[in-house]
Scaffold this motif. Structure first.
Motif, PDB file in Angstrom:
ATOM      1  N   TYR A 113       0.759  -1.059  -0.078  1.00  0.00           N
ATOM      2  CA  TYR A 113      -0.028   0.097  -0.231  1.00  0.00           C
ATOM      3  C   TYR A 113       0.902   1.206   0.004  1.00  0.00           C
ATOM      4  O   TYR A 113       0.441   2.264  -0.474  1.00  0.00           O
ATOM      5  CB  TYR A 113      -0.977   0.019   1.214  1.00  0.00           C
ATOM      6  CG  TYR A 113      -2.013  -1.093   1.191  1.00  0.00           C
ATOM      7  CD1 TYR A 113      -2.346  -1.679   0.147  1.00  0.00           C
ATOM      8  CD2 TYR A 113      -2.301  -1.367   2.488  1.00  0.00           C
ATOM      9  CE1 TYR A 113      -3.273  -2.754   0.221  1.00  0.00           C
ATOM     10  CE2 TYR A 113      -3.207  -2.442   2.520  1.00  0.00           C
ATOM     11  CZ  TYR A 113      -3.770  -3.100   1.292  1.00  0.00           C
ATOM     12  OH  TYR A 113      -4.695  -4.121   1.262  1.00  0.00           O
ATOM     13  N   GLY A 114       1.963   1.099   0.646  1.00  0.00           N
ATOM     14  CA  GLY A 114       3.082   2.285   0.437  1.00  0.00           C
ATOM     15  C   GLY A 114       2.855   3.158   1.568  1.00  0.00           C
ATOM     16  O   GLY A 114       3.124   4.336   1.398  1.00  0.00           O
ATOM     17  N   PHE A 115       2.426   2.529   2.690  1.00  0.00           N
ATOM     18  CA  PHE A 115       2.425   3.417   3.920  1.00  0.00           C
ATOM     19  C   PHE A 115       3.676   3.695   4.875  1.00  0.00           C
ATOM     20  O   PHE A 115       3.620   4.190   5.488  1.00  0.00           O
ATOM     21  CB  PHE A 115       1.321   2.749   5.060  1.00  0.00           C
ATOM     22  CG  PHE A 115       0.044   2.947   4.441  1.00  0.00           C
ATOM     23  CD1 PHE A 115      -0.372   3.727   3.528  1.00  0.00           C
ATOM     24  CD2 PHE A 115      -1.094   2.231   5.208  1.00  0.00           C
ATOM     25  CE1 PHE A 115      -1.546   3.798   3.033  1.00  0.00           C
ATOM     26  CE2 PHE A 115      -2.382   2.428   4.668  1.00  0.00           C
ATOM     27  CZ  PHE A 115      -2.627   3.176   3.484  1.00  0.00           C
ATOM     28  N   GLY A 157      15.008   9.728   0.157  1.00  0.00           N
ATOM     29  CA  GLY A 157      13.703  10.473   0.431  1.00  0.00           C
ATOM     30  C   GLY A 157      13.944  11.776   1.349  1.00  0.00           C
ATOM     31  O   GLY A 157      15.104  12.117   1.619  1.00  0.00           O
ATOM     32  N   SER A 158      12.818  12.348   1.399  1.00  0.00           N
ATOM     33  CA  SER A 158      12.832  13.651   2.322  1.00  0.00           C
ATOM     34  C   SER A 158      12.992  13.699   3.825  1.00  0.00           C
ATOM     35  O   SER A 158      13.195  14.332   4.421  1.00  0.00           O
ATOM     36  CB  SER A 158      11.461  14.464   1.756  1.00  0.00           C
ATOM     37  OG  SER A 158      10.574  13.764   2.374  1.00  0.00           O
ATOM     38  N   MET A 159      12.690  12.287   4.277  1.00  0.00           N
ATOM     39  CA  MET A 159      12.651  11.875   5.407  1.00  0.00           C
ATOM     40  C   MET A 159      11.307  12.412   5.904  1.00  0.00           C
ATOM     41  O   MET A 159      10.943  12.476   7.407  1.00  0.00           O
ATOM     42  CB  MET A 159      13.717  12.384   6.520  1.00  0.00           C
ATOM     43  CG  MET A 159      15.217  12.302   5.915  1.00  0.00           C
ATOM     44  SD  MET A 159      15.708  10.498   6.108  1.00  0.00           S
ATOM     45  CE  MET A 159      16.953  10.246   4.962  1.00  0.00           C
ATOM     46  N   GLY A 160      10.198  12.739   5.259  1.00  0.00           N
ATOM     47  CA  GLY A 160       8.949  13.233   5.744  1.00  0.00           C
ATOM     48  C   GLY A 160       8.304  11.907   6.519  1.00  0.00           C
ATOM     49  O   GLY A 160       7.570  11.993   7.475  1.00  0.00           O
TER      50      GLY A 160
END
Ligand code: PMV
Ligand code: MG
Length: 347
Positions: A113-115, A157-160
Protein backbone atom coordinates in the motif's frame (compact mmCIF):
# COMPACT_ATOMS: atom_id res chain seq x y z
CA UNK A 1 11.86 -4.93 28.89
CA UNK A 2 11.05 -1.78 26.92
CA UNK A 3 8.94 -1.31 23.84
CA UNK A 4 8.24 1.28 21.16
CA UNK A 5 5.44 1.52 18.66
CA UNK A 6 5.29 3.61 15.49
CA UNK A 7 2.65 4.09 12.81
CA UNK A 8 2.52 4.32 9.03
CA UNK A 9 2.14 7.56 7.06
CA UNK A 10 0.29 9.19 4.18
CA UNK A 11 1.16 12.45 2.42
CA UNK A 12 -1.54 15.11 2.03
CA UNK A 13 0.55 17.49 -0.04
CA UNK A 14 4.02 18.81 -0.89
CA UNK A 15 5.35 15.60 -2.49
CA UNK A 16 8.59 15.81 -4.46
CA UNK A 17 9.12 19.48 -3.56
CA UNK A 18 9.85 18.37 0.02
CA UNK A 19 12.78 16.31 -1.25
CA UNK A 20 14.49 19.68 -1.86
CA UNK A 21 15.84 21.33 1.30
CA UNK A 22 13.59 23.94 2.88
CA UNK A 23 10.35 22.77 1.26
CA UNK A 24 7.30 21.69 3.18
CA UNK A 25 4.89 18.75 3.13
CA UNK A 26 1.77 17.92 5.14
CA UNK A 27 1.80 14.31 6.32
CA UNK A 28 -0.69 12.25 8.34
CA UNK A 29 -0.02 9.21 10.53
CA UNK A 30 -1.96 6.05 9.67
CA UNK A 31 -3.28 3.71 12.32
CA UNK A 32 -1.33 0.59 11.49
CA UNK A 33 1.76 -0.08 13.54
CA UNK A 34 5.18 -1.56 13.87
CA UNK A 35 6.25 -2.50 17.38
CA UNK A 36 9.63 -3.40 18.85
CA UNK A 37 10.48 -5.00 22.21
CA UNK A 38 13.99 -4.93 23.65
CA UNK A 39 15.64 -6.47 26.68
CA UNK A 40 19.26 -6.85 27.76
CA UNK A 41 20.66 -10.34 27.46
CA UNK A 42 24.00 -11.94 28.23
CA UNK A 43 26.49 -13.63 25.92
CA UNK A 44 24.74 -12.89 22.66
CA UNK A 45 21.57 -11.12 21.53
CA UNK A 46 18.77 -12.37 19.27
CA UNK A 47 17.00 -10.30 16.65
CA UNK A 48 13.66 -11.63 15.51
CA UNK A 49 11.23 -10.10 13.07
CA UNK A 50 7.74 -11.12 12.02
CA UNK A 51 9.04 -10.37 8.53
CA UNK A 52 11.58 -13.14 8.23
CA UNK A 53 11.66 -16.83 9.02
CA UNK A 54 15.08 -16.95 10.61
CA UNK A 55 16.47 -14.87 13.42
CA UNK A 56 19.86 -13.29 13.86
CA UNK A 57 22.44 -13.78 16.61
CA UNK A 58 24.76 -10.93 17.42
CA UNK A 59 27.24 -9.64 19.98
CA UNK A 60 29.76 -6.86 20.55
CA UNK A 61 33.46 -7.48 19.99
CA UNK A 62 35.76 -4.65 21.05
CA UNK A 63 32.82 -2.26 21.02
CA UNK A 64 31.82 -3.16 17.45
CA UNK A 65 28.85 -5.19 16.26
CA UNK A 66 29.67 -8.77 15.47
CA UNK A 67 27.10 -10.36 13.17
CA UNK A 68 27.31 -12.97 10.48
CA UNK A 69 25.96 -10.67 7.74
CA UNK A 70 22.34 -11.02 6.75
CA UNK A 71 21.07 -8.84 3.94
CA UNK A 72 17.47 -8.96 5.10
CA UNK A 73 18.43 -7.42 8.40
CA UNK A 74 20.91 -4.89 7.01
CA UNK A 75 18.82 -1.82 7.84
CA UNK A 76 18.29 -3.00 11.42
CA UNK A 77 21.98 -3.84 11.78
CA UNK A 78 22.91 -0.37 10.54
CA UNK A 79 20.49 1.19 13.02
CA UNK A 80 21.95 -0.78 15.94
CA UNK A 81 25.49 0.05 14.77
CA UNK A 82 24.93 3.81 14.60
CA UNK A 83 23.00 3.79 17.88
CA UNK A 84 25.84 1.86 19.56
CA UNK A 85 28.25 4.57 18.40
CA UNK A 86 25.94 7.26 19.79
CA UNK A 87 25.46 5.46 23.12
CA UNK A 88 29.24 5.09 23.51
CA UNK A 89 29.62 8.83 22.89
CA UNK A 90 27.02 9.37 25.62
CA UNK A 91 29.19 7.39 28.06
CA UNK A 92 27.01 4.26 28.09
CA UNK A 93 28.57 0.83 28.41
CA UNK A 94 27.33 -1.37 25.58
CA UNK A 95 25.48 -4.58 26.44
CA UNK A 96 23.89 -6.98 23.97
CA UNK A 97 20.11 -7.21 23.88
CA UNK A 98 17.28 -9.14 22.31
CA UNK A 99 15.18 -7.27 19.77
CA UNK A 100 11.75 -8.42 18.62
CA UNK A 101 10.03 -6.68 15.72
CA UNK A 102 6.39 -7.17 15.00
CA UNK A 103 5.02 -5.29 12.03
CA UNK A 104 1.53 -4.69 10.76
CA UNK A 105 3.10 -2.34 8.22
CA UNK A 106 4.81 -5.22 6.49
CA UNK A 107 2.15 -7.90 6.36
CA UNK A 108 1.88 -9.35 2.90
CA UNK A 109 -0.96 -7.10 1.79
CA UNK A 110 0.08 -4.03 3.68
CA UNK A 111 3.59 -3.38 2.46
CA UNK A 112 2.43 -2.74 -1.05
CA UNK A 113 0.00 0.00 0.00
CA UNK A 114 3.03 2.25 0.42
CA UNK A 115 2.42 3.45 3.96
CA UNK A 116 6.14 3.34 4.64
CA UNK A 117 8.12 0.79 6.51
CA UNK A 118 11.89 1.33 6.37
CA UNK A 119 11.58 4.69 8.14
CA UNK A 120 9.28 3.12 10.71
CA UNK A 121 11.69 0.26 11.52
CA UNK A 122 14.54 2.69 12.06
CA UNK A 123 12.48 5.06 14.23
CA UNK A 124 11.29 2.13 16.36
CA UNK A 125 14.81 0.74 16.88
CA UNK A 126 16.17 4.21 17.75
CA UNK A 127 13.39 4.92 20.24
CA UNK A 128 13.63 1.41 21.68
CA UNK A 129 17.40 1.64 22.23
CA UNK A 130 17.15 5.09 23.85
CA UNK A 131 14.55 3.69 26.24
CA UNK A 132 16.58 0.54 26.93
CA UNK A 133 19.55 2.71 27.97
CA UNK A 134 17.28 5.03 29.97
CA UNK A 135 17.98 8.10 27.86
CA UNK A 136 15.23 10.63 27.16
CA UNK A 137 13.60 9.77 23.81
CA UNK A 138 12.57 13.27 22.76
CA UNK A 139 11.00 13.33 19.31
CA UNK A 140 13.57 15.65 17.75
CA UNK A 141 16.44 13.44 18.97
CA UNK A 142 14.73 10.30 17.63
CA UNK A 143 14.08 12.03 14.30
CA UNK A 144 17.67 13.19 13.88
CA UNK A 145 19.20 9.83 14.83
CA UNK A 146 16.87 7.96 12.45
CA UNK A 147 17.76 10.39 9.62
CA UNK A 148 21.50 9.90 10.19
CA UNK A 149 21.05 6.13 9.92
CA UNK A 150 19.02 6.44 6.70
CA UNK A 151 21.42 8.99 5.19
CA UNK A 152 24.32 6.64 5.89
CA UNK A 153 22.66 3.93 3.81
CA UNK A 154 22.04 6.37 0.95
CA UNK A 155 18.27 6.92 1.35
CA UNK A 156 17.18 9.55 -1.19
CA UNK A 157 13.86 10.54 0.40
CA UNK A 158 12.87 13.75 2.15
CA UNK A 159 12.62 11.98 5.57
CA UNK A 160 9.00 13.13 5.75
CA UNK A 161 8.06 9.52 6.56
CA UNK A 162 10.54 9.58 9.46
CA UNK A 163 9.04 12.82 10.77
CA UNK A 164 5.53 11.40 10.50
CA UNK A 165 6.22 8.17 12.34
CA UNK A 166 8.27 9.94 15.00
CA UNK A 167 5.70 12.65 15.78
CA UNK A 168 2.43 10.95 14.77
CA UNK A 169 -0.79 12.88 14.07
CA UNK A 170 -0.90 15.47 11.31
CA UNK A 171 2.31 17.45 10.79
CA UNK A 172 3.87 20.15 8.63
CA UNK A 173 7.40 19.00 7.82
CA UNK A 174 10.07 21.25 6.27
CA UNK A 175 13.08 19.26 5.09
CA UNK A 176 16.66 19.93 6.17
CA UNK A 177 19.72 20.39 3.96
CA UNK A 178 20.95 16.82 3.53
CA UNK A 179 24.21 17.93 1.90
CA UNK A 180 25.16 19.79 5.03
CA UNK A 181 24.45 16.73 7.20
CA UNK A 182 26.34 14.40 4.82
CA UNK A 183 29.34 16.73 5.07
CA UNK A 184 29.11 16.74 8.86
CA UNK A 185 28.96 12.94 8.90
CA UNK A 186 32.50 12.97 7.44
CA UNK A 187 33.98 15.04 10.23
CA UNK A 188 31.76 15.33 13.31
CA UNK A 189 30.63 12.88 15.98
CA UNK A 190 26.99 11.81 16.03
CA UNK A 191 26.42 13.73 19.26
CA UNK A 192 27.87 16.90 17.74
CA UNK A 193 25.60 16.60 14.71
CA UNK A 194 22.59 16.00 16.93
CA UNK A 195 23.40 19.03 19.08
CA UNK A 196 23.75 21.38 16.11
CA UNK A 197 20.74 23.07 14.56
CA UNK A 198 19.87 21.57 11.16
CA UNK A 199 19.34 24.19 8.49
CA UNK A 200 15.66 24.62 7.45
CA UNK A 201 14.38 21.69 9.54
CA UNK A 202 10.96 22.25 11.05
CA UNK A 203 8.37 19.74 12.26
CA UNK A 204 5.12 21.21 13.52
CA UNK A 205 2.02 19.32 14.68
CA UNK A 206 -1.12 20.71 13.03
CA UNK A 207 -4.49 21.07 14.67
CA UNK A 208 -7.05 20.12 12.08
CA UNK A 209 -10.05 22.45 12.34
CA UNK A 210 -11.83 21.08 9.27
CA UNK A 211 -14.62 18.48 9.34
CA UNK A 212 -12.79 16.61 6.60
CA UNK A 213 -12.57 12.85 6.26
CA UNK A 214 -9.65 11.51 4.25
CA UNK A 215 -10.95 8.53 2.25
CA UNK A 216 -8.00 6.38 1.17
CA UNK A 217 -8.21 4.52 -2.13
CA UNK A 218 -5.66 1.93 -3.18
CA UNK A 219 -4.95 1.53 -6.88
CA UNK A 220 -3.74 -2.06 -6.62
CA UNK A 221 -0.48 -1.05 -8.19
CA UNK A 222 2.71 -1.01 -6.14
CA UNK A 223 5.08 1.94 -6.58
CA UNK A 224 8.71 2.29 -5.50
CA UNK A 225 9.22 5.82 -4.18
CA UNK A 226 13.03 5.83 -4.34
CA UNK A 227 12.92 5.02 -8.07
CA UNK A 228 10.34 7.72 -8.79
CA UNK A 229 12.26 10.28 -6.74
CA UNK A 230 15.38 9.43 -8.76
CA UNK A 231 13.56 9.74 -12.10
CA UNK A 232 12.04 13.08 -11.14
CA UNK A 233 15.43 14.33 -9.94
CA UNK A 234 16.73 13.93 -13.50
CA UNK A 235 14.43 16.78 -14.49
CA UNK A 236 15.84 19.24 -11.93
CA UNK A 237 17.56 21.32 -14.59
CA UNK A 238 14.37 21.93 -16.50
CA UNK A 239 13.66 25.69 -16.59
CA UNK A 240 10.21 25.18 -15.03
CA UNK A 241 11.40 23.02 -12.13
CA UNK A 242 12.12 25.91 -9.76
CA UNK A 243 8.66 27.30 -10.50
CA UNK A 244 7.19 23.94 -9.47
CA UNK A 245 9.07 24.18 -6.15
CA UNK A 246 7.89 27.72 -5.53
CA UNK A 247 4.25 26.92 -6.38
CA UNK A 248 4.27 23.80 -4.21
CA UNK A 249 5.48 25.81 -1.23
CA UNK A 250 2.84 28.51 -1.78
CA UNK A 251 0.02 25.95 -1.97
CA UNK A 252 1.29 23.88 0.98
CA UNK A 253 1.42 27.01 3.15
CA UNK A 254 -2.12 27.83 2.02
CA UNK A 255 -3.16 24.24 2.82
CA UNK A 256 -1.68 24.55 6.33
CA UNK A 257 -3.54 27.81 6.93
CA UNK A 258 -6.77 26.25 5.68
CA UNK A 259 -6.34 23.26 8.02
CA UNK A 260 -5.61 25.45 11.03
CA UNK A 261 -8.35 27.99 10.40
CA UNK A 262 -10.96 25.51 9.15
CA UNK A 263 -11.26 27.16 5.74
CA UNK A 264 -12.84 24.54 3.49
CA UNK A 265 -12.76 26.56 0.25
CA UNK A 266 -9.11 27.35 0.66
CA UNK A 267 -8.34 23.71 1.52
CA UNK A 268 -10.01 22.46 -1.67
CA UNK A 269 -8.21 25.07 -3.77
CA UNK A 270 -4.84 24.18 -2.28
CA UNK A 271 -5.26 20.42 -2.81
CA UNK A 272 -6.46 20.97 -6.40
CA UNK A 273 -3.49 23.27 -7.09
CA UNK A 274 -1.04 20.76 -5.59
CA UNK A 275 -2.54 18.06 -7.80
CA UNK A 276 -2.08 20.22 -10.91
CA UNK A 277 1.49 21.02 -9.84
CA UNK A 278 2.35 17.31 -9.71
CA UNK A 279 0.78 16.74 -13.13
CA UNK A 280 2.92 19.53 -14.53
CA UNK A 281 6.03 18.14 -12.82
CA UNK A 282 5.29 14.79 -14.37
CA UNK A 283 5.24 16.38 -17.83
CA UNK A 284 8.47 18.31 -17.43
CA UNK A 285 10.25 15.28 -15.93
CA UNK A 286 8.67 12.83 -18.38
CA UNK A 287 7.70 10.43 -15.63
CA UNK A 288 4.15 9.39 -14.91
CA UNK A 289 3.07 10.25 -11.38
CA UNK A 290 -0.71 10.50 -11.63
CA UNK A 291 -1.64 7.14 -13.15
CA UNK A 292 -5.02 6.52 -14.82
CA UNK A 293 -6.45 5.05 -11.60
CA UNK A 294 -5.21 8.00 -9.56
CA UNK A 295 -6.66 10.40 -12.13
CA UNK A 296 -10.05 8.69 -12.00
CA UNK A 297 -10.04 8.77 -8.22
CA UNK A 298 -9.16 12.47 -8.07
CA UNK A 299 -11.75 13.37 -10.72
CA UNK A 300 -14.43 11.37 -8.92
CA UNK A 301 -14.06 13.67 -5.92
CA UNK A 302 -15.51 16.53 -7.98
CA UNK A 303 -18.92 14.79 -8.03
CA UNK A 304 -19.02 14.91 -4.24
CA UNK A 305 -18.34 17.64 -1.75
CA UNK A 306 -14.71 16.61 -1.95
CA UNK A 307 -11.31 17.08 -3.52
CA UNK A 308 -8.83 14.37 -4.40
CA UNK A 309 -5.19 13.84 -5.28
CA UNK A 310 -2.59 11.12 -5.25
CA UNK A 311 -0.70 10.59 -2.01
CA UNK A 312 3.07 10.17 -1.89
CA UNK A 313 5.18 9.35 -4.89
CA UNK A 314 2.26 8.33 -7.11
CA UNK A 315 2.83 5.85 -9.91
CA UNK A 316 0.36 3.60 -8.08
CA UNK A 317 -0.08 3.11 -4.31
CA UNK A 318 -2.79 5.33 -2.84
CA UNK A 319 -4.80 8.44 -3.49
CA UNK A 320 -6.88 10.39 -0.99
CA UNK A 321 -10.33 11.86 -1.43
CA UNK A 322 -10.87 14.57 1.17
CA UNK A 323 -14.58 14.29 1.87
CA UNK A 324 -16.72 16.90 3.64
CA UNK A 325 -20.17 15.36 3.23
CA UNK A 326 -19.93 12.30 5.49
CA UNK A 327 -23.35 11.05 4.40
CA UNK A 328 -21.89 10.43 0.94
CA UNK A 329 -19.08 8.18 2.12
CA UNK A 330 -20.74 4.82 1.38
CA UNK A 331 -21.76 5.90 -2.11
CA UNK A 332 -18.27 7.22 -2.77
CA UNK A 333 -16.70 3.94 -1.66
CA UNK A 334 -19.03 2.06 -4.02
CA UNK A 335 -18.06 4.33 -6.90
CA UNK A 336 -14.39 3.75 -6.09
CA UNK A 337 -14.93 0.01 -6.08
CA UNK A 338 -16.67 0.16 -9.46
CA UNK A 339 -13.39 1.60 -10.72
CA UNK A 340 -11.43 -1.24 -9.07
CA UNK A 341 -10.04 1.10 -6.44
CA UNK A 342 -10.04 -0.43 -2.99
CA UNK A 343 -11.11 1.63 0.03
CA UNK A 344 -8.72 1.27 2.98
CA UNK A 345 -10.12 1.98 6.43
CA UNK A 346 -6.89 2.79 8.24
CA UNK A 347 -7.51 6.22 9.73
O1 PMV B 1 4.98 7.32 -1.72
P1 PMV B 1 5.49 7.72 -0.39
O2 PMV B 1 4.45 7.68 0.67
O3 PMV B 1 6.76 6.98 -0.05
O4 PMV B 1 5.89 9.27 -0.43
C1 PMV B 1 6.89 9.79 -1.23
C2 PMV B 1 6.85 11.28 -1.14
C3 PMV B 1 7.94 11.97 -1.95
O5 PMV B 1 7.85 13.36 -1.67
C4 PMV B 1 7.71 11.77 -3.45
C5 PMV B 1 9.31 11.45 -1.58
C6 PMV B 1 9.77 11.84 -0.21
O6 PMV B 1 10.66 11.16 0.32
O7 PMV B 1 9.28 12.83 0.35
MG1 MG C 1 4.06 5.60 -2.14
Amino acid sequence: MVDAKVGGKLYWGGEYAVVEAGHTAVIMAVKRYLQVKLKFSSGHGNIRSSLYHHHLIWSYQNGKLHIAHQDEYSLIIKAIGVMSEYLTEQGKELTVFDLDIDSDLHDSAFQKYGFGSSGAVVVAVVRGMLRLYELADEDLLVFKLACLILLKIGNNGSMGDVASCTYGGLIAYTSFDRHQILEWLEKKSISQIIDTEWKYLSIRPLKNCLPVEPVIGWTGREAISSELVYKISLGRNHPEYSQFLQNSETHVQSLIQAIETGNKGRFKQAIAALRQGLIHLSIICRTQIETEELRQMSDLADDYDAVGKLSGAGGGDCGIIFLFDHAKKEELIQELEKRKIQYLAFI
